[in-house]
Write a protein that holds these residues in place. Structure first.
Motif, PDB file in Angstrom:
ATOM      1  N   VAL A  12      -1.882 -46.764 -25.107  1.00 16.95           N
ATOM      2  CA  VAL A  12      -1.896 -48.172 -25.506  1.00 16.95           C
ATOM      3  C   VAL A  12      -2.541 -49.010 -24.409  1.00 16.95           C
ATOM      4  O   VAL A  12      -3.401 -49.857 -24.679  1.00 16.95           O
ATOM      5  CB  VAL A  12      -0.463 -48.670 -25.829  1.00 16.95           C
ATOM      6  CG1 VAL A  12      -0.460 -50.176 -26.076  1.00 16.95           C
ATOM      7  CG2 VAL A  12       0.104 -47.918 -27.027  1.00 16.95           C
ATOM      8  N   SER A  15      -6.217 -48.712 -24.491  1.00 17.16           N
ATOM      9  CA  SER A  15      -6.782 -49.498 -25.601  1.00 17.16           C
ATOM     10  C   SER A  15      -6.850 -50.977 -25.253  1.00 17.16           C
ATOM     11  O   SER A  15      -7.823 -51.661 -25.574  1.00 17.16           O
ATOM     12  CB  SER A  15      -5.951 -49.323 -26.874  1.00 17.16           C
ATOM     13  OG  SER A  15      -6.146 -48.065 -27.440  1.00 17.16           O
ATOM     14  N   ALA A  19     -10.246 -53.282 -24.792  1.00 17.35           N
ATOM     15  CA  ALA A  19     -10.409 -54.499 -25.578  1.00 17.35           C
ATOM     16  C   ALA A  19     -10.416 -55.755 -24.696  1.00 17.35           C
ATOM     17  O   ALA A  19     -10.461 -56.869 -25.207  1.00 17.35           O
ATOM     18  CB  ALA A  19      -9.294 -54.607 -26.622  1.00 17.35           C
ATOM     19  N   SER A  52       5.621 -53.902 -35.451  1.00 18.46           N
ATOM     20  CA  SER A  52       4.601 -53.020 -36.028  1.00 18.46           C
ATOM     21  C   SER A  52       5.285 -52.155 -37.068  1.00 18.46           C
ATOM     22  O   SER A  52       5.995 -51.209 -36.718  1.00 18.46           O
ATOM     23  CB  SER A  52       3.995 -52.112 -34.948  1.00 18.46           C
ATOM     24  OG  SER A  52       3.450 -52.865 -33.901  1.00 18.46           O
ATOM     25  N   THR A  98       0.365 -42.863 -36.428  1.00 15.40           N
ATOM     26  CA  THR A  98       0.263 -43.638 -35.188  1.00 15.40           C
ATOM     27  C   THR A  98       0.378 -42.812 -33.917  1.00 15.40           C
ATOM     28  O   THR A  98      -0.030 -43.267 -32.853  1.00 15.40           O
ATOM     29  CB  THR A  98       1.363 -44.723 -35.128  1.00 15.40           C
ATOM     30  OG1 THR A  98       2.644 -44.088 -34.996  1.00 15.40           O
ATOM     31  CG2 THR A  98       1.324 -45.617 -36.360  1.00 15.40           C
ATOM     32  N   THR A 108      -1.914 -50.644 -31.447  1.00 14.61           N
ATOM     33  CA  THR A 108      -3.107 -49.922 -31.017  1.00 14.61           C
ATOM     34  C   THR A 108      -2.699 -48.598 -30.382  1.00 14.61           C
ATOM     35  O   THR A 108      -1.517 -48.297 -30.269  1.00 14.61           O
ATOM     36  CB  THR A 108      -3.915 -50.792 -30.028  1.00 14.61           C
ATOM     37  OG1 THR A 108      -5.178 -50.192 -29.792  1.00 14.61           O
ATOM     38  CG2 THR A 108      -3.180 -50.997 -28.723  1.00 14.61           C
ATOM     39  N   GLY A 109      -3.701 -47.797 -29.984  1.00 17.34           N
ATOM     40  CA  GLY A 109      -3.410 -46.524 -29.341  1.00 17.34           C
ATOM     41  C   GLY A 109      -3.106 -45.413 -30.317  1.00 17.34           C
ATOM     42  O   GLY A 109      -2.510 -44.404 -29.975  1.00 17.34           O
ATOM     43  N   HIS A 110      -3.546 -45.564 -31.563  1.00 18.42           N
ATOM     44  CA  HIS A 110      -3.308 -44.574 -32.612  1.00 18.42           C
ATOM     45  C   HIS A 110      -4.422 -43.537 -32.618  1.00 18.42           C
ATOM     46  O   HIS A 110      -5.513 -43.789 -32.093  1.00 18.42           O
ATOM     47  CB  HIS A 110      -3.239 -45.265 -33.981  1.00 18.42           C
ATOM     48  CG  HIS A 110      -2.329 -46.447 -33.987  1.00 18.42           C
ATOM     49  ND1 HIS A 110      -2.658 -47.638 -34.601  1.00 18.42           N
ATOM     50  CD2 HIS A 110      -1.103 -46.651 -33.439  1.00 18.42           C
ATOM     51  CE1 HIS A 110      -1.684 -48.498 -34.437  1.00 18.42           C
ATOM     52  NE2 HIS A 110      -0.730 -47.930 -33.738  1.00 18.42           N
ATOM     53  N   PRO A 113      -8.076 -45.721 -36.148  1.00 18.57           N
ATOM     54  CA  PRO A 113      -7.722 -47.093 -36.546  1.00 18.57           C
ATOM     55  C   PRO A 113      -7.010 -47.112 -37.900  1.00 18.57           C
ATOM     56  O   PRO A 113      -7.325 -46.324 -38.785  1.00 18.57           O
ATOM     57  CB  PRO A 113      -9.086 -47.791 -36.638  1.00 18.57           C
ATOM     58  CG  PRO A 113     -10.003 -46.978 -35.785  1.00 18.57           C
ATOM     59  CD  PRO A 113      -9.512 -45.560 -35.911  1.00 18.57           C
ATOM     60  N   THR A 116      -4.906 -52.847 -41.133  1.00 18.67           N
ATOM     61  CA  THR A 116      -3.844 -53.673 -40.563  1.00 18.67           C
ATOM     62  C   THR A 116      -3.825 -55.061 -41.174  1.00 18.67           C
ATOM     63  O   THR A 116      -4.869 -55.655 -41.422  1.00 18.67           O
ATOM     64  CB  THR A 116      -4.023 -53.783 -39.031  1.00 18.67           C
ATOM     65  OG1 THR A 116      -4.044 -52.467 -38.465  1.00 18.67           O
ATOM     66  CG2 THR A 116      -2.898 -54.587 -38.392  1.00 18.67           C
ATOM     67  N   LEU A 149      -7.734 -57.148 -31.582  1.00 15.77           N
ATOM     68  CA  LEU A 149      -7.365 -55.778 -31.216  1.00 15.77           C
ATOM     69  C   LEU A 149      -7.230 -54.867 -32.436  1.00 15.77           C
ATOM     70  O   LEU A 149      -7.670 -53.727 -32.425  1.00 15.77           O
ATOM     71  CB  LEU A 149      -6.045 -55.803 -30.425  1.00 15.77           C
ATOM     72  CG  LEU A 149      -5.461 -54.479 -29.984  1.00 15.77           C
ATOM     73  CD1 LEU A 149      -6.364 -53.813 -28.947  1.00 15.77           C
ATOM     74  CD2 LEU A 149      -4.060 -54.701 -29.409  1.00 15.77           C
ATOM     75  N   THR A 150      -6.596 -55.394 -33.487  1.00 14.73           N
ATOM     76  CA  THR A 150      -6.323 -54.571 -34.668  1.00 14.73           C
ATOM     77  C   THR A 150      -7.406 -54.656 -35.732  1.00 14.73           C
ATOM     78  O   THR A 150      -7.432 -53.811 -36.627  1.00 14.73           O
ATOM     79  CB  THR A 150      -4.987 -55.011 -35.321  1.00 14.73           C
ATOM     80  OG1 THR A 150      -5.109 -56.373 -35.757  1.00 14.73           O
ATOM     81  CG2 THR A 150      -3.817 -54.859 -34.370  1.00 14.73           C
TER      82      THR A 150
END
Length: 158
Positions: A12, A15, A19, A52, A98, A108-110, A113, A116, A149-150
């Motif tokens: 995460v 990420s 970003a 989330s 995820t 994030t960090g999945h 993507p 979302t 971010l998403t």
């Protein structure tokens, strides 16, 4: 990025860095797996917690970033998004989609993507907090940073 962070939180943090988001991951002494617990630990309004939540919709995962102040109205959200239905993902589906456990899912960090949706109510807060990949980690960011971010669609979710 600290090596002291759990593996999922390091993903995460990477990420966030990619970003260009400055929010640093904070490790909490106790699990903050609910919005109320996270808000209490951070001393912020529960509405400033960006939950989330992973749902299953039209044969794919759907990440909904919702304010901790309310619940997602899945029927109304499905209508707004033009989807056949939205249902809570199983713990296995959440982990597969995820790579993170329920109660610690970050935006994030999945592995890849996720489609979302970002709750428009989160825009009311100058700073919001999201899970950092585990129930013990969180990080701050702005509403605009969360949307960027998403790549999320901003809408009403309650």
């Amino acid at each position: 990025m600290s090596d002291a962070l759990p593996t999922r939180s390091r993903l995460v943090a990477a990420s966030l860095q990619a970003a260009e988001i400055d929010g640093q991951i904070v490790v909490l002494p106790d699990a903050a797996s609910t919005a109320a617990l996270a808000a209490a630990a951070l001393g912020v309004d529960v509405g400033a917690i960006a939950n989330s939540l992973v749902f299953w919709s039209d044969d794919e995962p759907l990440l909904v970033m919702t304010s901790g102040a309310h619940r997602v109205d899945t029927t109304a959200l499905a209508e707004r998004l033009g989807r056949s239905g939205i249902h809570r993902a199983t713990p296995d589906q959440v982990l597969t989609a995820t790579g993170q456990p329920i109660g610690g899912v970050a935006p994030t960090g999945h592995p890849q993507p996720l489609t979302t949706v970002v709750d428009e109510d989160l825009a009311a807060f100058p700073e919001i907090w999201a899970a950092g990949g585990t129930p013990h980690t969180v990080f701050p960011l702005t509403f605009a940073e969360l949307v960027r971010l998403t790549g999320g669609t901003v809408t009403r979710v309650a």
